[in-house]
Design a protein around this motif. Structure first.
Motif, PDB file in Angstrom:
ATOM      1  N   GLN A 118       0.828  -1.208   0.000  1.00 37.97           N
ATOM      2  CA  GLN A 118       0.000   0.000   0.000  1.00 37.97           C
ATOM      3  C   GLN A 118       0.863   1.258   0.000  1.00 37.97           C
ATOM      4  O   GLN A 118       0.547   2.247  -0.675  1.00 37.97           O
ATOM      5  N   LEU A 119       1.967   1.225   0.726  1.00 38.16           N
ATOM      6  CA  LEU A 119       2.892   2.357   0.742  1.00 38.16           C
ATOM      7  C   LEU A 119       3.430   2.631  -0.657  1.00 38.16           C
ATOM      8  O   LEU A 119       3.496   3.780  -1.108  1.00 38.16           O
ATOM      9  N   VAL A 120       3.791   1.553  -1.360  1.00 33.50           N
ATOM     10  CA  VAL A 120       4.311   1.700  -2.720  1.00 33.50           C
ATOM     11  C   VAL A 120       3.226   2.215  -3.655  1.00 33.50           C
ATOM     12  O   VAL A 120       3.475   3.066  -4.511  1.00 33.50           O
ATOM     13  N   ALA A 121       2.001   1.717  -3.491  1.00 33.82           N
ATOM     14  CA  ALA A 121       0.889   2.183  -4.325  1.00 33.82           C
ATOM     15  C   ALA A 121       0.652   3.679  -4.121  1.00 33.82           C
ATOM     16  O   ALA A 121       0.427   4.428  -5.087  1.00 33.82           O
ATOM     17  N   ASP A 122       0.699   4.129  -2.886  1.00 35.92           N
ATOM     18  CA  ASP A 122       0.516   5.556  -2.600  1.00 35.92           C
ATOM     19  C   ASP A 122       1.645   6.379  -3.214  1.00 35.92           C
ATOM     20  O   ASP A 122       1.422   7.482  -3.743  1.00 35.92           O
ATOM     21  N   PHE A 123       2.857   5.844  -3.147  1.00 34.20           N
ATOM     22  CA  PHE A 123       4.005   6.543  -3.723  1.00 34.20           C
ATOM     23  C   PHE A 123       3.852   6.686  -5.236  1.00 34.20           C
ATOM     24  O   PHE A 123       4.113   7.762  -5.799  1.00 34.20           O
ATOM     25  N   THR A 124       3.450   5.618  -5.909  1.00 36.64           N
ATOM     26  CA  THR A 124       3.325   5.688  -7.364  1.00 36.64           C
ATOM     27  C   THR A 124       2.243   6.683  -7.776  1.00 36.64           C
ATOM     28  O   THR A 124       2.396   7.398  -8.773  1.00 36.64           O
ATOM     29  N   THR A 125       1.164   6.743  -7.004  1.00 39.21           N
ATOM     30  CA  THR A 125       0.106   7.717  -7.310  1.00 39.21           C
ATOM     31  C   THR A 125       0.613   9.142  -7.161  1.00 39.21           C
ATOM     32  O   THR A 125       0.326  10.014  -8.001  1.00 39.21           O
ATOM     33  N   ALA A 126       1.374   9.378  -6.102  1.00 35.87           N
ATOM     34  CA  ALA A 126       1.821  10.736  -5.804  1.00 35.87           C
ATOM     35  C   ALA A 126       3.031  11.169  -6.630  1.00 35.87           C
ATOM     36  O   ALA A 126       3.123  12.336  -7.034  1.00 35.87           O
ATOM     37  N   GLU A 127       3.969  10.235  -6.890  1.00 33.91           N
ATOM     38  CA  GLU A 127       5.248  10.630  -7.475  1.00 33.91           C
ATOM     39  C   GLU A 127       5.511  10.068  -8.880  1.00 33.91           C
ATOM     40  O   GLU A 127       6.140  10.741  -9.694  1.00 33.91           O
ATOM     41  N   VAL A 128       5.051   8.871  -9.151  1.00 33.68           N
ATOM     42  CA  VAL A 128       5.371   8.259 -10.439  1.00 33.68           C
ATOM     43  C   VAL A 128       4.382   8.676 -11.518  1.00 33.68           C
ATOM     44  O   VAL A 128       4.779   9.135 -12.604  1.00 33.68           O
TER      45      VAL A 128
ATOM     46  N   LEU B 171      10.264 -11.616  -1.622  1.00 31.66           N
ATOM     47  CA  LEU B 171       8.832 -11.455  -1.868  1.00 31.66           C
ATOM     48  C   LEU B 171       8.445  -9.988  -1.740  1.00 31.66           C
ATOM     49  O   LEU B 171       7.673  -9.459  -2.548  1.00 31.66           O
ATOM     50  N   ALA B 172       9.003  -9.301  -0.737  1.00 26.24           N
ATOM     51  CA  ALA B 172       8.742  -7.874  -0.595  1.00 26.24           C
ATOM     52  C   ALA B 172       9.241  -7.108  -1.816  1.00 26.24           C
ATOM     53  O   ALA B 172       8.570  -6.187  -2.305  1.00 26.24           O
ATOM     54  N   LYS B 173      10.413  -7.490  -2.317  1.00 24.66           N
ATOM     55  CA  LYS B 173      10.950  -6.827  -3.510  1.00 24.66           C
ATOM     56  C   LYS B 173      10.038  -7.046  -4.712  1.00 24.66           C
ATOM     57  O   LYS B 173       9.796  -6.127  -5.501  1.00 24.66           O
ATOM     58  N   THR B 174       9.541  -8.261  -4.854  1.00 22.82           N
ATOM     59  CA  THR B 174       8.628  -8.565  -5.950  1.00 22.82           C
ATOM     60  C   THR B 174       7.341  -7.756  -5.839  1.00 22.82           C
ATOM     61  O   THR B 174       6.829  -7.238  -6.839  1.00 22.82           O
ATOM     62  N   LEU B 175       6.811  -7.629  -4.637  1.00 20.77           N
ATOM     63  CA  LEU B 175       5.622  -6.800  -4.420  1.00 20.77           C
ATOM     64  C   LEU B 175       5.865  -5.371  -4.878  1.00 20.77           C
ATOM     65  O   LEU B 175       5.023  -4.752  -5.542  1.00 20.77           O
ATOM     66  N   MET B 176       7.013  -4.830  -4.510  1.00 20.63           N
ATOM     67  CA  MET B 176       7.340  -3.454  -4.866  1.00 20.63           C
ATOM     68  C   MET B 176       7.426  -3.280  -6.377  1.00 20.63           C
ATOM     69  O   MET B 176       6.825  -2.359  -6.949  1.00 20.63           O
ATOM     70  N   LEU B 177       8.178  -4.165  -7.033  1.00 24.21           N
ATOM     71  CA  LEU B 177       8.356  -4.043  -8.476  1.00 24.21           C
ATOM     72  C   LEU B 177       7.042  -4.255  -9.219  1.00 24.21           C
ATOM     73  O   LEU B 177       6.751  -3.546 -10.195  1.00 24.21           O
ATOM     74  N   HIS B 178       6.255  -5.217  -8.782  1.00 25.00           N
ATOM     75  CA  HIS B 178       4.939  -5.477  -9.375  1.00 25.00           C
ATOM     76  C   HIS B 178       4.069  -4.226  -9.302  1.00 25.00           C
ATOM     77  O   HIS B 178       3.444  -3.821 -10.295  1.00 25.00           O
ATOM     78  N   GLN B 179       4.058  -3.581  -8.139  1.00 24.77           N
ATOM     79  CA  GLN B 179       3.217  -2.407  -7.951  1.00 24.77           C
ATOM     80  C   GLN B 179       3.712  -1.222  -8.773  1.00 24.77           C
ATOM     81  O   GLN B 179       2.935  -0.538  -9.440  1.00 24.77           O
TER      82      GLN B 179
END
Length: 411
Positions: free
Chosen positions: A20-30, A74-82
């Motif tokens: 969820q943190l990564v998803a919020d980051f991509t919305t705000a910054e990416v 697994l955490a790395k995969t979650l991040m890259l996937h998101q």
């Protein structure tokens, strides 16, 4: 877009929060930067490297005692996937930084680990891995870049191509030939740490590629570059093992995750298009012939996700999983490309509009084929398993060598 129930390992609360943190980051910054990256493909995206570094994401697999997240694969995969759902170029920037981390963690000296990994984890230093050359491609033992002894130093001569983060990295992890192939065989290569500002090292001007606009994967040339002996990673002759293990344990799952993110974006966009496009008094989503194609896309996506997550789950627990990692990279790309073609067909002329994201997804997913081994390379390895040929199982061999992995257990 929500995914269907998974047969892959359930996520912990920490992993769910990270996603969820990564998803919020991509919305705000990416997301706000994607249009700029596409409009100026001749520019390297630097801001996102700084922002992700500040999050500590380059240290996702670095142990906590060295300043990293210690969160595992697994955490790395979650991040890259998101991240890849928003921008494959941004995900490529993040994933390319991980392979040299593997080299240092698995083969570096204690001094190198404690000196180099904390700045990486803090986002203060970015790494690249430099293996590929123009005329050897995935044939690592065919490389021509050389390293020769000169007193206590090594002199590096040659060039590398398609180097991820080539224009951003502060430190390059370079594989070079230290002995003739006909004399040393698989022990002919060694690995070196080369600072970006070493005299004689030149980073060639960035040239945009078909996809991944904003991501730097360029050329390095080495003209009489002198490096001290302490900059060698591992022992002389370890270069092939370092390159192969990093590619299997980090490169394959990383590229699988990037393909997976693009794949999910393709399916989500296509479903939304079918629901919103009127046709024959209803919508395209009401046509059975399109249900069949969309269903196949969804099936591929679900299978790719489960395969990728299960493979890295095993990797995190020190279980043998090289074959799964190889297969995941191979099929994640292949399935994403197949779904991308289905999506292009179903969108018709709309797919060709440069302002519409589908053409970007289609271009970007082409770029996950060659890195960490083409489909032919993956199939060759899979055939070796089918034939019962002996091969190094890096996921098992390196598990005890780093605190990243949990204690091995029986499957």
């Amino acid at each position: 877009m929500p995914m269907p129930p998974s047969t892959s390992p359930p996520l912990t609360s920490a992993q769910t929060q990270l996603r969820q943190l990564v998803a919020d980051f991509t919305t705000a910054e990416v997301d706000p930067r994607v249009r700029r990256m596409e409009a100026h493909p001749d520019r390297v995206e630097r801001d996102l490297a700084v922002l992700m570094g500040a999050q500590g994401w380059f240290g996702v697999t670095i142990p906590t005692e060295l300043g990293g997240m210690g969160a595992g694969h697994l955490a790395k995969t979650l991040m890259l996937h998101q991240v890849a759902q928003s921008s494959a170029a941004t995900a490529a920037l993040l994933q390319a930084s991980q392979l040299p981390v593997s080299m240092i963690m698995h083969f570096g000296s204690e001094r190198q680990k404690r000196q180099l990994l904390p700045p990486v984890a803090a986002g203060e230093q970015l790494l690249s891995i430099a293996v590929t050359e123009k005329d050897s491609g995935g044939h690592v033992l065919g490389m021509q870049t050389t390293a020769r002894r000169d007193g206590r130093d090594w002199i590096i001569e040659g060039s590398k191509r398609y180097i991820g983060n080539s224009h951003l990295a502060h430190l390059h992890c370079v594989i070079a030939r230290t002995a003739p192939a006909d004399q040393a065989g698989s022990r002919a290569l060694s690995a070196f740490l080369i600072e970006h500002d070493r005299p004689g090292l030149t980073v060639k001007r960035h040239r945009p590629a078909l996809g991944l606009h904003g991501f730097s994967f360029g050329r390095l040339t080495f003209n009489n570059v002198r490096v001290p002996a302490r900059n060698m990673i591992g022992e002389e002759g370890d270069g092939k093992d370092i390159a192969y293990s990093s590619s299997i344990l980090y490169g394959r799952p990383n590229l699988a995750a990037v393909s997976l993110g693009v794949h999910q974006a393709i399916v989500h966009l296509t479903a939304a298009y079918l629901r919103s496009t009127p046709r024959y008094g209803a919508t395209l989503a009401d046509l059975d012939v399109l249900h069949d194609r969309l269903g196949r896309m969804r099936g591929r996506l679900t299978a790719a996700r489960d395969l990728a997550y299960e493979a890295v789950h095993r990797l995190d627990h020190g279980l043998a999983c090289d074959e799964r990692l190889i297969n995941s990279k191979y099929l994640s790309h292949q399935w994403a490309v197949q779904s991308g073609q289905d999506a292009m067909d179903m969108h018709g002329a709309r797919a060709l509009e440069m302002s519409y994201p589908l053409q970007r997804y289609w271009r970007d997913v082409q770029c996950t084929y060659a890195p960490a081994g083409t489909g032919e390379v993956q199939r060759k390895r899979l055939a070796a398993y089918a034939l019962g040929k002996r091969t190094t199982e890096w996921s098992r061999k390196l598990a005890p060598k780093t605190s990243l992995f949990r204690a091995p257990r029986t499957p």
